[in-house]
Design a protein around this motif. Structure first.
Motif, mmCIF file in Angstrom:
data_model
loop_
_atom_site.group_PDB
_atom_site.id
_atom_site.type_symbol
_atom_site.label_atom_id
_atom_site.label_comp_id
_atom_site.label_asym_id
_atom_site.label_seq_id
_atom_site.Cartn_x
_atom_site.Cartn_y
_atom_site.Cartn_z
ATOM 1 N N LEU A 178 -18.911 -17.364 26.589
ATOM 2 C CA LEU A 178 -19.279 -18.258 27.848
ATOM 3 C C LEU A 178 -19.619 -17.305 28.941
ATOM 4 O O LEU A 178 -19.733 -16.922 29.873
ATOM 5 C CB LEU A 178 -18.553 -19.241 28.177
ATOM 6 C CG LEU A 178 -18.824 -20.682 27.399
ATOM 7 C CD1 LEU A 178 -17.384 -21.728 27.201
ATOM 8 C CD2 LEU A 178 -20.496 -21.459 27.931
ATOM 9 N N PHE A 179 -18.158 -16.138 29.273
ATOM 10 C CA PHE A 179 -17.524 -14.853 30.312
ATOM 11 C C PHE A 179 -19.321 -14.140 29.862
ATOM 12 O O PHE A 179 -19.360 -13.630 31.298
ATOM 13 C CB PHE A 179 -16.465 -14.325 29.858
ATOM 14 C CG PHE A 179 -16.214 -13.764 30.929
ATOM 15 C CD1 PHE A 179 -16.334 -13.169 32.068
ATOM 16 C CD2 PHE A 179 -16.400 -12.235 30.281
ATOM 17 C CE1 PHE A 179 -15.588 -12.426 33.020
ATOM 18 C CE2 PHE A 179 -15.841 -10.677 30.915
ATOM 19 C CZ PHE A 179 -15.792 -10.867 31.764
ATOM 20 N N HIS A 180 -19.391 -13.794 28.162
ATOM 21 C CA HIS A 180 -20.565 -12.878 28.831
ATOM 22 C C HIS A 180 -21.789 -13.083 29.001
ATOM 23 O O HIS A 180 -23.161 -12.352 29.840
ATOM 24 C CB HIS A 180 -20.261 -12.355 27.413
ATOM 25 C CG HIS A 180 -19.492 -11.518 26.264
ATOM 26 N ND1 HIS A 180 -18.405 -10.945 27.406
ATOM 27 C CD2 HIS A 180 -18.598 -11.854 25.336
ATOM 28 C CE1 HIS A 180 -17.638 -10.222 26.241
ATOM 29 N NE2 HIS A 180 -17.892 -11.423 25.228
ATOM 30 N N ALA A 181 -22.023 -14.511 29.026
ATOM 31 C CA ALA A 181 -23.651 -14.927 28.887
ATOM 32 C C ALA A 181 -23.363 -15.295 30.773
ATOM 33 O O ALA A 181 -25.128 -15.215 30.919
ATOM 34 C CB ALA A 181 -23.807 -16.740 28.559
ATOM 35 N N GLN A 182 -22.411 -15.358 30.970
ATOM 36 C CA GLN A 182 -22.698 -15.661 32.973
ATOM 37 C C GLN A 182 -22.484 -14.080 33.366
ATOM 38 O O GLN A 182 -23.237 -13.971 34.782
ATOM 39 C CB GLN A 182 -22.252 -16.229 33.285
ATOM 40 C CG GLN A 182 -20.230 -16.132 33.392
ATOM 41 C CD GLN A 182 -20.009 -14.801 34.412
ATOM 42 O OE1 GLN A 182 -20.174 -14.802 35.426
ATOM 43 N NE2 GLN A 182 -19.212 -14.076 33.740
ATOM 44 N N GLY A 183 -22.833 -12.996 32.796
ATOM 45 C CA GLY A 183 -22.107 -11.256 32.816
ATOM 46 C C GLY A 183 -23.823 -10.233 33.184
ATOM 47 O O GLY A 183 -24.661 -11.147 32.076
ATOM 48 N N ASN A 184 -24.062 -9.578 33.793
ATOM 49 C CA ASN A 184 -25.321 -8.545 33.290
ATOM 50 C C ASN A 184 -25.336 -7.758 31.917
ATOM 51 O O ASN A 184 -25.981 -7.325 31.499
ATOM 52 C CB ASN A 184 -25.614 -8.051 34.059
ATOM 53 C CG ASN A 184 -25.943 -8.305 36.010
ATOM 54 O OD1 ASN A 184 -26.549 -10.038 35.892
ATOM 55 N ND2 ASN A 184 -25.387 -8.066 36.905
#
Length: 207
Positions: A178-184
């Protein structure tokens, strides 16, 4: 609002009762509600969160089911040892069809059942690997990719206290994803999600 359903939610010292699900779930988005159920195995969602799954469909949310493993270790007859993955996928497709899930909303990630540890994180993979997406593999490759595709408002996943190791791994890898998915990071997996969805845990092999 679904007709004929009463919802109950236990709070500190009281039980809330309502027919309006928007009173129970924060930031209810009406027609924009999108629920993503993630499981280790094809039968976990129905076993651990079946009523919640049906509630999403009844309330008009766009509902998705994401099955992480191929179920290859779930055979009870030796003659099914090499066939069980195909059998389980076929049965899962029929099961979710009975529940009213559109066929396009059922997703199989095809990681090896009972062998998720080597697939923690993300690594570059050989093209043709059944778990390969955009030249890479790993749970932290597959989950950000599917999150960016579906863009859910709510995510349901196995509880970290579940007795099955596969379930705990899915919990841990999905949360960091979830953290990765909201980043670039990893732009080949799709555009970042704009908002982190609400997260709910369900129990299968535990209370």
């Amino acid at each position: 609002m679904s007709q004929g359903i009463t919802y109950y939610r236990r709070t500190a010292g009281a039980t809330q009762s309502t027919a309006n699900i928007a009173e129970l779930l924060p930031n209810w988005q009406g027609g924009r509600e999108c629920w993503m159920f993630v499981s280790a195995h094809d039968d976990d969602i129905v076993t651990g969160a079946g009523l919640t799954f049906q509630t999403g469909l009844a309330e008009g949310a766009q509902v998705h089911a994401v099955v992480t493993t191929d179920g290859r270790m779930g055979y009870c007859k030796f003659t099914q040892r090499r066939l069980i993955s195909e059998i389980r996928q076929s049965e899962a497709e029929r099961s979710f069809q009975i529940l009213g899930l559109p066929a396009d909303n059922l997703h199989f990630l095809n990681f090896p059942d009972c062998n998720l540890n080597p697939y923690r994180g993300r690594h570059f993979a050989t093209i043709g690997d059944p778990t390969e997406v955009e030249g890479a593999s790993g749970l932290q490759n597959a989950y950000p990719h599917i999150l960016r595709q579906i863009r859910p408002t709510r995510v349901f996943l196995p509880t970290i206290s579940d007795l099955h190791p596969d379930h705990r791994i899915v919990n841990e890898e999905l949360l960091i994803s979830l953290f990765h998915a909201q980043g670039n990071i990893w732009p080949e997996l799709g555009p970042p999600i704009e908002t982190i969805p609400a997260v709910y845990e369900y129990a299968t092999y535990c209370d």
